[in-house]
Scaffold this motif. Structure first.
Motif, short mmCIF file in Angstrom:
data_model
loop_
_atom_site.label_atom_id
_atom_site.label_comp_id
_atom_site.label_asym_id
_atom_site.label_seq_id
_atom_site.Cartn_x
_atom_site.Cartn_y
_atom_site.Cartn_z
N GLU A 95 0.92 -1.27 0.04
CA GLU A 95 0.03 -0.10 0.14
C GLU A 95 0.79 1.18 -0.20
N LEU A 96 0.27 2.19 -0.30
CA LEU A 96 0.84 3.64 -0.31
C LEU A 96 1.13 3.90 1.24
N PRO A 97 2.04 4.97 1.56
CA PRO A 97 2.01 5.20 2.97
C PRO A 97 0.95 6.20 3.22
N HIS A 98 0.56 6.28 4.54
CA HIS A 98 -0.49 7.09 5.00
C HIS A 98 -0.12 7.59 6.50
N ILE A 99 -0.72 8.57 6.70
CA ILE A 99 -0.58 9.15 8.26
C ILE A 99 -1.45 8.30 9.07
N LEU A 100 -0.57 7.76 9.97
CA LEU A 100 -1.33 6.79 10.96
C LEU A 100 -1.86 7.92 12.21
N MET A 101 -1.04 8.73 12.58
CA MET A 101 -1.36 9.57 13.82
C MET A 101 -0.54 10.78 13.73
N ALA A 102 -1.11 11.90 14.20
CA ALA A 102 -0.25 13.22 14.52
C ALA A 102 -0.99 13.91 15.73
N GLY A 103 0.00 14.59 16.31
CA GLY A 103 -0.37 15.01 17.69
C GLY A 103 0.82 15.96 18.23
N ARG A 104 1.02 15.80 19.56
CA ARG A 104 1.94 16.47 20.46
C ARG A 104 2.44 15.39 21.38
N TYR A 105 3.67 15.59 21.92
CA TYR A 105 4.37 14.85 23.06
C TYR A 105 4.23 16.15 24.04
N LEU A 106 3.68 15.64 25.25
CA LEU A 106 3.98 16.47 26.59
C LEU A 106 4.69 15.55 27.38
N ASP A 107 6.27 16.13 27.66
CA ASP A 107 7.01 15.03 28.41
C ASP A 107 7.67 15.67 29.68
N ARG A 108 7.95 14.93 30.66
CA ARG A 108 8.71 15.42 31.65
C ARG A 108 10.09 14.42 31.56
N LEU A 109 11.24 14.76 31.66
CA LEU A 109 12.22 13.98 31.49
C LEU A 109 13.26 14.27 32.81
N ILE A 110 13.80 13.07 33.26
CA ILE A 110 14.84 13.10 34.40
C ILE A 110 16.07 12.69 34.02
N ARG A 111 17.12 13.35 34.35
CA ARG A 111 18.51 13.13 33.80
C ARG A 111 19.18 12.29 35.05
N SER A 112 19.68 11.30 34.90
CA SER A 112 20.41 10.29 35.76
C SER A 112 21.88 9.96 35.23
N ASP A 113 22.72 9.92 36.26
CA ASP A 113 24.01 9.38 35.78
C ASP A 113 24.27 8.23 35.22
N ALA A 114 23.23 7.30 35.60
CA ALA A 114 23.38 5.85 34.96
C ALA A 114 22.95 5.89 33.72
#
Length: 160
Positions: free
Chosen positions: A116-135
Motif C-alpha cells: 500500500e501507499l504510505p499514510h498518516i497513522l497519527m499526528a499530535g503532540r508529545y507532552l513530556d517530563r524528563l529526568i537526567r540520571s548519571d546511569a
C-alpha cells in the motif's frame, strides 16, 4: 546561560532522535530503556485531554508495563507487517532544572504496509517530563502522546 540552554536543546534533540530510531528500526526491546522505573506513558485523544479526561487508548504506569507491551507486540499480537516512520518536530523546553525538564514537541507517524501507499497513522503532540540520571542520561518520567483526531486508527500496534 545561553550555552547551557543550547547544549540542553541538542541533548534533547539527540534523545528524541534516538527514541524515534528505536521505534522505527528497533530493536523494540530497547524502547523501555527510555523510561524511568516509575513512569507514565499514555496515548490519549486530544478531545479527552482537553476535557481533562485521562482515558487513554494505551496506558503504561511503569517501565515493567512498557516491557510487557514490548512482549505483547513481539510475541502475542498478530498484525500485518508494516514500516513506521516517526517524525518529531518543534521540540521546545518549557521548564528546566538541573536534573528535570518539561518539554513538548509535535509528532507524526507515517505507516507503510508492503503493498500500500504510505499514510498518516497519527499526528499530535508529545507532552513530556524528563529526568537526567548519571546511569542512563535522559529518561522519560512522563510521556503523554496526545493525538489530534477523535478517531482511533484500526490498531495501534506499536508505541508512538
Amino acid at each position: 546561560m545561553v550555552a547551557s540552554t543550547v547544549r540542553l536543546f541538542y541533548e534533547l534533540y539527540d534523545f528524541y532522535a534516538r527514541y524515534t530510531e528505536v521505534l522505527d528500526d528497533g530493536p523494540l526491546e530497547c524502547w523501555p530503556k527510555f523510561f524511568t522505573e516509575q513512569c507514565m506513558y499514555q496515548i490519549i485523544p486530544r478531545d479527552n485531554y482537553d476535557r481533562g479526561l485521562r482515558v487513554a487508548i494505551m496506558r503504561c504506569e511503569s517501565r515493567a508495563m512498557i516491557e510487557d507491551r514490548v512482549t505483547a507486540v513481539n510475541e502475542t499480537m498478530m498484525y500485518e507487517p508494516r514500516y513506521l516512520r516517526h517524525h518529531t518536530t518543534d521540540i521546545r523546553i518549557e521548564d528546566s532544572a538541573d536534573t528535570e525538564v518539561v518539554a513538548r514537541a509535535n509528532f507524526s507517524v507515517i505507516e507503510t504496509l508492503p503493498d500500500e501507499l504510505p499514510h498518516i497513522l497519527m499526528a499530535g503532540r508529545y507532552l513530556d517530563r524528563l529526568i537526567r540520571s548519571d546511569a542512563f542520561g535522559w529518561q522519560f518520567k512522563e510521556k503523554l502522546c496526545v493525538f489530534d483526531s477523535v478517531l482511533v486508527p484500526n490498531s495501534i500496534v506499536f508505541p508512538v
